[in-house]
Design an enzyme around this catalytic site. Structure first.
Site, PDB file in Angstrom:
ATOM      1  N   GLU A 292      -3.110   5.832  12.169  1.00  0.00           N
ATOM      2  CA  GLU A 292      -2.197   6.126  11.059  1.00  0.00           C
ATOM      3  C   GLU A 292      -3.011   6.250   9.767  1.00  0.00           C
ATOM      4  OE1 GLU A 292       0.832   3.079  10.779  1.00  0.00           O
ATOM      5  OE2 GLU A 292       1.159   3.505   8.659  1.00  0.00           O
TER       6      GLU A 292
ATOM      7  N   HIS B 113       8.599  -1.319   9.389  1.00  0.00           N
ATOM      8  CA  HIS B 113       8.909  -2.301   8.341  1.00  0.00           C
ATOM      9  C   HIS B 113       8.033  -2.013   7.115  1.00  0.00           C
ATOM     10  CE1 HIS B 113       5.216  -4.996   9.309  1.00  0.00           C
ATOM     11  NE2 HIS B 113       4.935  -3.723   9.426  1.00  0.00           N
TER      12      HIS B 113
ATOM     13  N   ASP C  99       1.696   8.524   7.105  1.00  0.00           N
ATOM     14  CA  ASP C  99       2.561   7.525   6.465  1.00  0.00           C
ATOM     15  C   ASP C  99       2.577   7.845   4.968  1.00  0.00           C
ATOM     16  OD1 ASP C  99       3.938   5.369   5.489  1.00  0.00           O
ATOM     17  OD2 ASP C  99       2.385   3.894   5.880  1.00  0.00           O
TER      18      ASP C  99
ATOM     19  N   LYS D  78      10.149   5.254   7.253  1.00  0.00           N
ATOM     20  CA  LYS D  78      10.529   4.088   6.442  1.00  0.00           C
ATOM     21  C   LYS D  78      11.646   4.533   5.515  1.00  0.00           C
ATOM     22  CE  LYS D  78       5.793   2.192   6.033  1.00  0.00           C
ATOM     23  NZ  LYS D  78       4.560   2.324   5.228  1.00  0.00           N
TER      24      LYS D  78
ATOM     25  N   ASP E 287      -3.754   1.278  11.645  1.00  0.00           N
ATOM     26  CA  ASP E 287      -3.334   1.878  10.370  1.00  0.00           C
ATOM     27  C   ASP E 287      -4.495   1.700   9.404  1.00  0.00           C
ATOM     28  OD1 ASP E 287      -2.277   2.890   8.096  1.00  0.00           O
ATOM     29  OD2 ASP E 287      -0.617   1.447   7.913  1.00  0.00           O
TER      30      ASP E 287
ATOM     31  N   GLU F   7      -4.399  -2.404   9.436  1.00  0.00           N
ATOM     32  CA  GLU F   7      -3.647  -2.971  10.563  1.00  0.00           C
ATOM     33  C   GLU F   7      -4.313  -2.662  11.899  1.00  0.00           C
ATOM     34  OE1 GLU F   7       0.380  -1.409  10.088  1.00  0.00           O
ATOM     35  OE2 GLU F   7       0.180  -1.718   7.930  1.00  0.00           O
TER      36      GLU F   7
ATOM     37  N   SER G 282       0.870  -1.189   0.000  1.00  0.00           N
ATOM     38  CA  SER G 282       0.000   0.000   0.000  1.00  0.00           C
ATOM     39  C   SER G 282       0.904   1.235   0.000  1.00  0.00           C
ATOM     40  CB  SER G 282      -0.922  -0.011   1.218  1.00  0.00           C
ATOM     41  OG  SER G 282      -0.188   0.109   2.415  1.00  0.00           O
TER      42      SER G 282
ATOM     43  N   HIS H 272      -3.365  -6.008   2.672  1.00  0.00           N
ATOM     44  CA  HIS H 272      -2.488  -7.070   3.184  1.00  0.00           C
ATOM     45  C   HIS H 272      -3.201  -8.388   3.457  1.00  0.00           C
ATOM     46  CE1 HIS H 272       0.284  -3.661   4.858  1.00  0.00           C
ATOM     47  NE2 HIS H 272       0.346  -3.774   3.550  1.00  0.00           N
TER      48      HIS H 272
ATOM     49  N   GLU I 284       1.494  -9.481   6.973  1.00  0.00           N
ATOM     50  CA  GLU I 284       2.339  -9.080   8.098  1.00  0.00           C
ATOM     51  C   GLU I 284       2.223 -10.026   9.283  1.00  0.00           C
ATOM     52  OE1 GLU I 284       1.809  -4.873   8.835  1.00  0.00           O
ATOM     53  OE2 GLU I 284       2.727  -4.400   6.900  1.00  0.00           O
TER      54      GLU I 284
ATOM     55  N   LYS J 238       6.914  -0.582  14.495  1.00  0.00           N
ATOM     56  CA  LYS J 238       5.943  -1.602  14.077  1.00  0.00           C
ATOM     57  C   LYS J 238       6.629  -2.527  13.086  1.00  0.00           C
ATOM     58  CE  LYS J 238       3.417   0.567  10.234  1.00  0.00           C
ATOM     59  NZ  LYS J 238       2.102   0.596   9.592  1.00  0.00           N
TER      60      LYS J 238
HETATM   61  C1  2PG Z   1       2.058   0.621   6.052  1.00  0.00           C
HETATM   62  C2  2PG Z   1       2.958  -0.471   5.564  1.00  0.00           C
HETATM   63  C3  2PG Z   1       3.645  -1.286   6.614  1.00  0.00           C
HETATM   64  P1  2PG Z   1       3.091  -1.301   3.132  1.00  0.00           P
HETATM   65  O1  2PG Z   1       1.110   1.011   5.360  1.00  0.00           O
HETATM   66  O2  2PG Z   1       2.312   1.205   7.102  1.00  0.00           O
HETATM   67  O3  2PG Z   1       2.805  -1.855   7.558  1.00  0.00           O
HETATM   68  O4  2PG Z   1       2.373  -1.249   4.581  1.00  0.00           O
HETATM   69  O5  2PG Z   1       4.491  -1.722   3.367  1.00  0.00           O
HETATM   70  O6  2PG Z   1       2.281  -2.285   2.334  1.00  0.00           O
HETATM   71  O7  2PG Z   1       3.016   0.084   2.569  1.00  0.00           O
HETATM   72 MG    MG Z   2       0.812   2.778   6.844  1.00  0.00          MG
END
Ligand code: 2PG
Ligand code: MG
Length: 430
Positions: free
Chosen positions: A285, A382, A329, A354, A244, A167, A40, A158, A209, A405
């Site tokens: 988030e 992650h 994010d 990230k 999230d 999440e 995502s 996911h 995850e 996380k």
């Molecule tokens: C998020 C991430 C990690 P992705 O949205 O925060 O949990 O998902 O790595 O798929 O962007």
């Molecule tokens: Mg996120």
């Protein structure tokens, strides 16, 4: 530090998709780094270079591997690398694009991470300590462990279920990392039994995850099961939630299309206030889409008066509302421009960090520093596609992040990060 060799190869990530591993050699040894990959992803993230040909469904990373071996390696092999900053700057200059579209952020991050490990070894210090030196904010605080956020129920992009929220994270409230890990693991295992007994065996299949992916629809159902599991273990008072929502995923034509119905930004904010009044949620988030700044600001503006004046909120929300972390994010994508813009618009009071969203360690640390300056909470994260690499654990300790996380307290690539943190905690106690 002299780099003797730099090799790259295409390996598998935890979803079975191609990703990059590099091996960087100095006289201190070989330093490996594995690159994570999101499902995502935010549209403002740096570019993850994929081959785009028929091989491997277009997901091959052989071009990025070639960029490492044929563009980056010749510039750094046998050169004296004096700092992380100079190495990262060199890679940034070789790329020269805003979105890292020439070399690929995946190629760049791999080299940046491996070099960081090599530079730490050169100084004979653990990686977290080296990162802390790089990050040095003249805040002589002792190194501390982040609070883990365990993603025990997976939805959204996911998982193969109808949950809009991506999440459901359990955030244990004990004082040490080891205790928090134990609480997270206890809740996870008990949740497995609860889901199996109440829904059936297929409810304990897992998502990307490592969290369970039961065929649920509503956030309330997911949190009720988690609370039931916590209660069974006598841990109900010891956990909080961070969600999230990854709302960009269900934002279409200015509306949020969910299992609960179609919401405007205002409607969704009202729904969040309702949810927060019923459940022990301490953070949300990506509650809104990555460019829907008005809705983000609206949510924050309704929190601010409560925080400043201690007044009764306009919404029937509990005490925790005033402390809610509204976390960017896809909104902030570890990018200083986006972080500054989000601050200007008062869109959030926390962010995800990230490295692969931006491309180099130096830039990620600068982003973290900016966020700290705003007194935002930081969650080091992650990606949903991972490798066994545990770099983010050292990163979280090095920058003194409040949270980390790394998915469920299960599956090798997720557990690797938590296990590394256990080790760091015991080292710091010595
Ligand atoms: C998020 C991430 C990690 P992705 O949205 O925060 O949990 O998902 O790595 O798929 O962007
Ligand atoms: Mg996120």
């Amino acid at each position: 530090m002299k780099i003797l060799s730099l090799k790259a190869r295409e390996i598998l990530d935890s979803r079975g998709n191609p990703t990059i591993e590099v091996e960087l050699e100095t006289h201190k040894g070989k330093f490996i780094a594995g690159v994570p990959s999101g499902a995502s992803t935010g549209k403002h993230e740096a570019l993850e270079l994929r081959d785009g040909e028929s091989r491997r469904n277009g997901l091959g990373v052989l071009k990025a591997v070639k960029n490492i071996e044929e563009i980056i390696a010749p510039e750094i092999i046998n050169q004296d690398v004096i700092s992380q900053n100079s190495l990262d700057q060199l890679i940034l200059d070789l790329d020269g694009t805003e979105k890292k579209s020439k070399l690929g952020a995946n190629a760049m991050v791999a080299v940046s991470m491996a070099a960081c490990r090599a530079l730490a070894a050169e100084k004979d210090v653990p990686l977290y300590q080296y990162i802390n030196e790089l990050f040095n904010q003249k805040r002589e605080q002792p190194l501390a462990l982040p609070r883990p956020c365990f993603n025990v129920i997976n939805g959204g992009a996911h998982a193969g279920n109808d949950l809009d929220v991506q999440e459901f994270m359990v955030v244990p409230q004990a004082d040490t990392f080891a205790e928090n890990l134990e609480i997270g693991a206890e809740v996870y295992q008990e949740l497995k039994s609860v889901l199996k007994n109440k829904i059936g065996p297929s409810a304990i299949n897992v998502g990307d995850e490592g969290g369970f992916a039961p065929a649920l629809k509503y956030p309330e159902e997911a949190m009720d099961f988690i609370l039931e599991a916590s209660k069974n273990k006598g841990l109900q008072e010891k956990i909080k939630f961070i969600l999230d929502v990854a709302a960009s995923q269900f934002f279409e034509n200015g509306k949020y299309k969910t299992q609960m119905g179609i919401f405007t930004g205002v409607g969704l904010a009202n729904y969040y206030f309702d949810l927060i009044s019923k459940y022990p949620i301490i953070g949300i988030e990506d509650p809104f889409a990555e460019d829907d700044f008005d809705s983000w600001s609206l949510l924050i503006s309704r929190l601010l008066p409560i925080r400043q004046a201690g007044k009764t909120p306009a919404y029937p929300a509990g005490r925790q509302v005033s402390k809610l972390a509204v976390v960017g994010d896809d909104l902030t994508v570890t990018n200083q421009q986006r972080i500054k813009l989000s601050k200007e618009k008062e869109a959030c009071n926390g962010m995800i960090l990230k490295i692969n969203q931006i491309g180099t360690i130096t830039e990620a640390l600068e982003s973290a520093s900016l966020a700290k300056g705003y007194e935002w909470k930081i969650i080091v994260s992650h990606r949903s596609g991972e490798t066994g690499d545990d770099f983010i654990s050292d990163l979280a300790v090095g920058i003194g992040a409040e949270f980390i996380k790394s998915g469920a307290p299960a599956r090798g690539e997720r557990a690797a990060k938590y296990n590394r943190l256990l080790k760091i905690e015991s080292e710091l106690k010595q």
